[in-house]
Design an enzyme around this catalytic site. Structure first.
Site, PDB file in Angstrom:
ATOM      1  N   TYR A 252       0.814  -1.208   0.000  1.00 48.78           N
ATOM      2  CA  TYR A 252       0.000   0.000   0.000  1.00 48.78           C
ATOM      3  C   TYR A 252       0.854   1.268   0.000  1.00 48.78           C
ATOM      4  O   TYR A 252       0.389   2.352   0.346  1.00 48.78           O
ATOM      5  CB  TYR A 252      -0.927   0.010   1.223  1.00 48.78           C
ATOM      6  CG  TYR A 252      -1.823  -1.193   1.280  1.00 48.78           C
ATOM      7  CD1 TYR A 252      -2.965  -1.268   0.494  1.00 48.78           C
ATOM      8  CD2 TYR A 252      -1.513  -2.270   2.110  1.00 48.78           C
ATOM      9  CE1 TYR A 252      -3.782  -2.385   0.533  1.00 48.78           C
ATOM     10  CE2 TYR A 252      -2.327  -3.394   2.148  1.00 48.78           C
ATOM     11  CZ  TYR A 252      -3.458  -3.443   1.363  1.00 48.78           C
ATOM     12  OH  TYR A 252      -4.268  -4.546   1.401  1.00 48.78           O
ATOM     13  N   SER A 253       2.112   1.142  -0.378  1.00 50.48           N
ATOM     14  CA  SER A 253       3.062   2.246  -0.272  1.00 50.48           C
ATOM     15  C   SER A 253       2.818   3.321  -1.321  1.00 50.48           C
ATOM     16  O   SER A 253       2.950   3.081  -2.527  1.00 50.48           O
ATOM     17  CB  SER A 253       4.495   1.708  -0.413  1.00 50.48           C
ATOM     18  OG  SER A 253       5.409   2.751  -0.586  1.00 50.48           O
ATOM     19  N   ASN A 254       2.513   4.541  -0.876  1.00 51.80           N
ATOM     20  CA  ASN A 254       2.425   5.670  -1.797  1.00 51.80           C
ATOM     21  C   ASN A 254       3.767   5.923  -2.472  1.00 51.80           C
ATOM     22  O   ASN A 254       3.829   6.378  -3.617  1.00 51.80           O
ATOM     23  CB  ASN A 254       1.991   6.937  -1.052  1.00 51.80           C
ATOM     24  CG  ASN A 254       0.515   6.931  -0.719  1.00 51.80           C
ATOM     25  OD1 ASN A 254      -0.285   6.332  -1.411  1.00 51.80           O
ATOM     26  ND2 ASN A 254       0.156   7.602   0.368  1.00 51.80           N
ATOM     27  N   HIS A 255       4.849   5.621  -1.749  1.00 51.92           N
ATOM     28  CA  HIS A 255       6.179   5.829  -2.307  1.00 51.92           C
ATOM     29  C   HIS A 255       6.419   4.929  -3.514  1.00 51.92           C
ATOM     30  O   HIS A 255       7.024   5.362  -4.507  1.00 51.92           O
ATOM     31  CB  HIS A 255       7.233   5.557  -1.222  1.00 51.92           C
ATOM     32  CG  HIS A 255       8.624   5.470  -1.755  1.00 51.92           C
ATOM     33  ND1 HIS A 255       9.281   6.543  -2.312  1.00 51.92           N
ATOM     34  CD2 HIS A 255       9.487   4.414  -1.828  1.00 51.92           C
ATOM     35  CE1 HIS A 255      10.488   6.167  -2.695  1.00 51.92           C
ATOM     36  NE2 HIS A 255      10.632   4.890  -2.431  1.00 51.92           N
ATOM     37  N   ILE A 256       5.955   3.691  -3.452  1.00 49.51           N
ATOM     38  CA  ILE A 256       6.096   2.782  -4.597  1.00 49.51           C
ATOM     39  C   ILE A 256       5.372   3.355  -5.810  1.00 49.51           C
ATOM     40  O   ILE A 256       5.922   3.427  -6.925  1.00 49.51           O
ATOM     41  CB  ILE A 256       5.554   1.385  -4.246  1.00 49.51           C
ATOM     42  CG1 ILE A 256       6.513   0.669  -3.269  1.00 49.51           C
ATOM     43  CG2 ILE A 256       5.336   0.542  -5.497  1.00 49.51           C
ATOM     44  CD1 ILE A 256       7.850   0.284  -3.886  1.00 49.51           C
TER      45      ILE A 256
END
Length: 303
Positions: A56-60
């Site tokens: 769920y990483s926004n960074h990814i």
């Protein structure tokens, strides 16, 4: 400025810094944290952005978008090897990153814990010599430097604020703000942790903030703190409280919050307000850090 009878009754002023509007594709704090990493990758003649994150990483998602936009390939090492052969179970975040060209490599939780160890990093760099390696969450010294722009905007737009509240993932955004804001003893940055109480982040936060020989002399060490939720919510878990916070905030202010970060931050603010944590005449800034791609996140336990 956000107008509400609740704020008037408490005799406080509340503002939202709309950093979700700062970039059309890499919004919020992710743009600040990535921009100098992108510059360095170009200077080092790297062709690939390689990074780490959960399902769920926004960074990814942001790294994949940035790579596509700026002419890099991208690779994401994702926590949870059970997802390797089950793309139907990928979160919207992973699907979006994949559509933007990111190669996804799934690691067991045991192997994922090695991501910050020097031996692992060295082996990774040897295996992918053309890759610029970015830590989980995009959180490194370049990210801290990149947040100076945001701090300057806040100082200029609302210099007399008393409380600045931000969501906390890895702690880099909070650290960069504390380090770069022109703060006085009456101003406090409050972080709402999205994973547990945030106590495990204190070492990294203090290191990032104090990466400046003049910091101890110039800043009050008590000018930041965690603002913990009454009932901590597991990362990636969307609860009825989160959904209600999103719905009510949008209905009252016509502002969309993501469920993983900003909705938790706003929930933490309202809980603190209900406990009279803010003195009369406080000027409070709620930082919208973007991440609206998280609106599509699956409502399930985190991988």
């Amino acid at each position: 400025m956000l107008k509400s009878p609740l704020f008037e009754d408490a005799n406080i002023e509340v503002f939202m810094k709309r950093d979700d509007l700062n970039h059309p594709e890499i919004q919020g704090n992710k743009w600040h944290k990535l921009k100098f990493n992108l510059e360095q990758a170009k200077l080092q003649n790297k062709t690939t952005l390689l990074t780490f994150g959960g399902a769920y990483s926004n960074h990814i998602a942001a790294t994949a978008a940035a790579a596509k936009l700026y002419g890099f390939s991208s690779m994401g090492f994702i926590r949870g090897d059970e997802l390797q052969n089950t793309p139907s179970k990928w979160s919207h975040t992973l699907k979006t990153a994949h559509l933007n060209g990111m190669q996804l490599h799934f690691l067991s939780r045991t192997d994922y814990r090695l991501k910050s160890q020097l031996n692992f990093q060295h082996q990774l760099q040897q295996s992918y010599p053309d890759a610029w390696i970015i830590p989980e969450g995009g959180s490194n010294d370049l990210a801290i430097a990149g947040l100076q722009t945001l701090a300057t905007e806040i100082d200029q737009q609302c210099p007399n604020w008393t409380h600045l509240i931000t969501a906390v993932g890895t702690g880099a955004t909070l650290s960069g703000l504390v380090r770069h804001l022109k703060m006085n003893s009456a101003q406090t940055v409050l972080g709402v942790a999205t994973l547990g109480s945030g106590d495990f982040l204190k070492t990294d936060i203090c290191r990032w903030i104090q990466n400046d020989n003049d910091w101890v002399a110039e800043k009050n060490p008590k000018n930041w703190a965690f603002l913990n939720l009454e009932n901590p919510i597991r990362y990636g878990k969307i609860t009825p409280e989160i959904e209600l916070t999103q719905q009510q905030f949008r209905a009252e202010f016509d502002i969309v919050l993501d469920p993983i970060y900003t909705a938790k931050m706003v929930l933490g603010f309202y809980e603190a307000l209900s406990k009279n944590r803010f003195p009369p005449n406080s000027k409070i800034i709620l930082l919208h850090t973007g991440g609206l791609q998280g609106l599509q996140t699956l409502t399930s336990d985190p991988f």
